[in-house]
Write an enzyme that holds these catalytic residues in place. Sequence first.
Site, PDB file in Angstrom:
ATOM      1  N   GLY A 137     -63.546  92.068   4.874  1.00  0.00           N
ATOM      2  CA  GLY A 137     -63.235  92.450   3.498  1.00  0.00           C
ATOM      3  C   GLY A 137     -62.337  93.666   3.488  1.00  0.00           C
ATOM      4  O   GLY A 137     -62.038  94.246   4.534  1.00  0.00           O
TER       5      GLY A 137
ATOM      6  N   GLY B  77     -61.784  96.935   3.642  1.00  0.00           N
ATOM      7  CA  GLY B  77     -62.551  98.126   3.994  1.00  0.00           C
ATOM      8  C   GLY B  77     -61.813  99.404   3.636  1.00  0.00           C
ATOM      9  O   GLY B  77     -62.382 100.492   3.647  1.00  0.00           O
TER      10      GLY B  77
ATOM     11  N   LYS C 122     -53.232 100.415   0.233  1.00  0.00           N
ATOM     12  CA  LYS C 122     -53.854 100.466   1.562  1.00  0.00           C
ATOM     13  C   LYS C 122     -54.131 101.921   1.909  1.00  0.00           C
ATOM     14  O   LYS C 122     -53.265 102.774   1.754  1.00  0.00           O
ATOM     15  CB  LYS C 122     -52.911  99.828   2.590  1.00  0.00           C
ATOM     16  CG  LYS C 122     -53.558  99.609   3.937  1.00  0.00           C
ATOM     17  CD  LYS C 122     -52.806  98.581   4.757  1.00  0.00           C
ATOM     18  CE  LYS C 122     -53.434  98.423   6.140  1.00  0.00           C
ATOM     19  NZ  LYS C 122     -52.734  97.409   6.937  1.00  0.00           N
TER      20      LYS C 122
ATOM     21  N   ASP D 163     -63.760 104.802   7.741  1.00  0.00           N
ATOM     22  CA  ASP D 163     -63.671 105.874   6.747  1.00  0.00           C
ATOM     23  C   ASP D 163     -62.860 105.463   5.521  1.00  0.00           C
ATOM     24  O   ASP D 163     -62.686 106.244   4.586  1.00  0.00           O
ATOM     25  CB  ASP D 163     -63.063 107.134   7.378  1.00  0.00           C
ATOM     26  CG  ASP D 163     -61.720 106.853   8.032  1.00  0.00           C
ATOM     27  OD1 ASP D 163     -61.131 105.782   7.767  1.00  0.00           O
ATOM     28  OD2 ASP D 163     -61.256 107.704   8.814  1.00  0.00           O
ATOM     29  N   GLY D 164     -62.321 104.238   5.552  1.00  0.00           N
ATOM     30  CA  GLY D 164     -61.575 103.759   4.386  1.00  0.00           C
ATOM     31  C   GLY D 164     -60.151 104.285   4.301  1.00  0.00           C
ATOM     32  O   GLY D 164     -59.430 103.954   3.371  1.00  0.00           O
TER      33      GLY D 164
ATOM     34  N   ARG E  57     -48.725  97.957  -1.031  1.00  0.00           N
ATOM     35  CA  ARG E  57     -48.153  96.762  -0.420  1.00  0.00           C
ATOM     36  C   ARG E  57     -48.003  95.707  -1.512  1.00  0.00           C
ATOM     37  O   ARG E  57     -48.917  95.510  -2.320  1.00  0.00           O
ATOM     38  CB  ARG E  57     -49.134  96.315   0.662  1.00  0.00           C
ATOM     39  CG  ARG E  57     -49.044  94.899   1.074  1.00  0.00           C
ATOM     40  CD  ARG E  57     -49.740  94.738   2.387  1.00  0.00           C
ATOM     41  NE  ARG E  57     -51.168  94.448   2.227  1.00  0.00           N
ATOM     42  CZ  ARG E  57     -52.021  94.482   3.233  1.00  0.00           C
ATOM     43  NH1 ARG E  57     -51.637  94.834   4.433  1.00  0.00           N
ATOM     44  NH2 ARG E  57     -53.286  94.184   3.038  1.00  0.00           N
TER      45      ARG E  57
ATOM     46  N   ASP F 278     -58.312  86.707   9.495  1.00  0.00           N
ATOM     47  CA  ASP F 278     -58.341  87.539   8.282  1.00  0.00           C
ATOM     48  C   ASP F 278     -56.990  88.218   8.047  1.00  0.00           C
ATOM     49  O   ASP F 278     -56.798  88.861   7.029  1.00  0.00           O
ATOM     50  CB  ASP F 278     -59.446  88.597   8.374  1.00  0.00           C
ATOM     51  CG  ASP F 278     -59.360  89.420   9.637  1.00  0.00           C
ATOM     52  OD1 ASP F 278     -59.428  88.833  10.730  1.00  0.00           O
ATOM     53  OD2 ASP F 278     -59.192  90.653   9.549  1.00  0.00           O
TER      54      ASP F 278
ATOM     55  N   ASP G  54     -50.472  92.505   7.010  1.00  0.00           N
ATOM     56  CA  ASP G  54     -51.388  93.316   7.798  1.00  0.00           C
ATOM     57  C   ASP G  54     -50.736  93.728   9.113  1.00  0.00           C
ATOM     58  O   ASP G  54     -51.066  93.230  10.187  1.00  0.00           O
ATOM     59  CB  ASP G  54     -52.713  92.589   8.026  1.00  0.00           C
ATOM     60  CG  ASP G  54     -53.790  93.210   7.146  1.00  0.00           C
ATOM     61  OD1 ASP G  54     -53.430  94.024   6.275  1.00  0.00           O
ATOM     62  OD2 ASP G  54     -54.979  92.906   7.332  1.00  0.00           O
TER      63      ASP G  54
HETATM   64  P1  AMP Z   1     -57.232  95.244  10.388  1.00  0.00           P
HETATM   65  O1  AMP Z   1     -57.346  95.273  11.874  1.00  0.00           O
HETATM   66  O2  AMP Z   1     -56.459  96.383   9.801  1.00  0.00           O
HETATM   67  O3  AMP Z   1     -56.775  93.933   9.875  1.00  0.00           O
HETATM   68  O4  AMP Z   1     -58.721  95.465   9.837  1.00  0.00           O
HETATM   69  C1  AMP Z   1     -59.821  94.655  10.164  1.00  0.00           C
HETATM   70  C2  AMP Z   1     -60.979  94.959   9.252  1.00  0.00           C
HETATM   71  O5  AMP Z   1     -61.394  96.317   9.414  1.00  0.00           O
HETATM   72  C3  AMP Z   1     -60.666  94.794   7.778  1.00  0.00           C
HETATM   73  O6  AMP Z   1     -61.835  94.334   7.152  1.00  0.00           O
HETATM   74  C4  AMP Z   1     -60.309  96.198   7.342  1.00  0.00           C
HETATM   75  O7  AMP Z   1     -60.486  96.406   5.986  1.00  0.00           O
HETATM   76  C5  AMP Z   1     -61.282  97.014   8.174  1.00  0.00           C
HETATM   77  N1  AMP Z   1     -60.783  98.374   8.447  1.00  0.00           N
HETATM   78  C6  AMP Z   1     -59.742  98.729   9.225  1.00  0.00           C
HETATM   79  N2  AMP Z   1     -59.589 100.067   9.235  1.00  0.00           N
HETATM   80  C7  AMP Z   1     -60.557 100.565   8.439  1.00  0.00           C
HETATM   81  C8  AMP Z   1     -60.929 101.884   8.040  1.00  0.00           C
HETATM   82  N3  AMP Z   1     -60.265 102.960   8.459  1.00  0.00           N
HETATM   83  N4  AMP Z   1     -61.980 102.017   7.205  1.00  0.00           N
HETATM   84  C9  AMP Z   1     -62.661 100.938   6.769  1.00  0.00           C
HETATM   85  N5  AMP Z   1     -62.364  99.687   7.108  1.00  0.00           N
HETATM   86  C10 AMP Z   1     -61.321  99.486   7.937  1.00  0.00           C
HETATM   87 MG    MG Z   2     -56.578  92.998   8.281  1.00  0.00          MG
END
Ligand code: AMP
Ligand code: MG
Length: 475
Positions: free
Chosen positions: A89, A91, A111, A123-124, A174, A250, A260
């Site tokens: 989801g 995050g 983002k 940490d979002g 984005r 995803d 992404d």
């Molecule tokens: P990504 O590798 O960027 O596609 O992220 C994979 C998953 O990890 C997705 O669900 C993102 O929303 C979550 N995610 C990546 N970085 C963070 C972060 N710093 N804080 C919270 N969720 C994250």
């Molecule tokens: Mg992703």
Amino acid sequence: MQELEGFKFSNPFADLPEDLFHKQNWTPFDNPKLIHFNEELAELLGFPKDLNAEDLVPFINGNKAFKHSVPLSMAYAGHQFGSWVPQLGDGRGILLGQIQTEDGLMDLHIKGAGKTPYSRFGDGRAVLRSTIREYLCSEAMHHLGIPSSRSLIMIGSDEPVFRETTEFGAMMVRVAKTHIRFGHFEYLMHNKKSELIPILLNHVIENYFPELRASKAGYTDLFEKIVSSTARLIAKWQAFGFAHGVMNTDNMSILGETFDFGPFGFLDDYNPGFICNHSDHSGRYAFNNQPSIGLWNCHALAAALKDHIEIERTKEIINSYEGFFYDELTAIFRRKLGLLVEQADDLKLIEEFLSWMQKNKKDYTLTFRNLAKEQDSLFEDDEGKSWHEKYQHRLSFEKTSSEDRSKMMTRANPKFVLRNYLAQEAIQDAEKSDFTKLKDLLKVLKNPYEENSEFDDFANAPPEWGKKLEISCSS
Ligand code: AMP
Ligand code: MG
């Protein structure tokens, strides 16, 4: 300002069942600062023409609200490096809203927006480094002619964000046709919410494929569109030397747009086994594995949709993936070589050229670009000379003048791609609050096929330090 506040968002995704998302606001930075604003894209989206970008910052940072936006974080799941992860989801992302444009519906997504119910251990936030990489690359891809999400605005902050070292947080907006991923359907299927799958499929047809509304087998037709656009997208990545790095389900858009951006990389030397993601120890997402991973991902999507699509046709569609891929790949490579006539052996000619490039560690982008101009000086060894002779013979079947051919090849072979070392230089300067290189790069990458000799340096193959950059998932 009034105009901005009332900006026309329509939010068809937010009207779907709430199992698919969480409506929420996001977490502003204390001291946001504008880093870049993409005026041209803003105009396409219908933002006021005389907009002062500084006025937009509080709306993006979350200090002011657009009256018609319904911000939310999306729920999805996915296969990460081949392993099933039931709950992913947004995050660190927020779907700010959707806009109806001449090119159809567009999502605006923030983002780096702070924690959501899907943040798990994160940490979002997103760091400035990775935000700049995505911001630059999505624009670069778009202007190369590769379907991609785009970048509207980037803001920085003095908020510390902890990765391998302490960095600063940033946010970007984005813009993409959709943020619905293969992983959305996997989420519904594996979390026993299968009854919602037709609702989401109908939403996709309604908003993106109106021509399928009346179809008797609309879901299967839709699956075919997804498979073909995925295969064609990956053919474009291969032809332009782009490695995505994290082709988890995803991160796969159901509309075949690149999105992404993480540890992606463009090829410098032609090395088909190139692994751009330092964390990808097995090379699952190596450059030359991308086409088969695309197919693997389509299988995962078919599994999620299995109760809603016709099995026999699904098998046929899956079997057509390779055809969609090679049709597109061959068409692009023909243009790259200046061939208008189609001959059966063209792919073989291309493969021999690539194999010669690999053996001789030739720069992928520059070699193709130079083929449009100074051919003789390119081929000094026997194998190269012999390929060149074959190529000349092949050209004798063409009807175009060499001048026209050279023009056509210049339009098919970019001079400028976002090489890792260029992004790295822009990041190093930006971390010292100097955004000149970032702006110059964006200017050049907007016209990747132009000579732009003022910026010749940006076309150079990497210096020694720039060949060994290690990019990981930590962003
Ligand atoms: P990504 O590798 O960027 O596609 O992220 C994979 C998953 O990890 C997705 O669900 C993102 O929303 C979550 N995610 C990546 N970085 C963070 C972060 N710093 N804080 C919270 N969720 C994250
Ligand atoms: Mg992703």
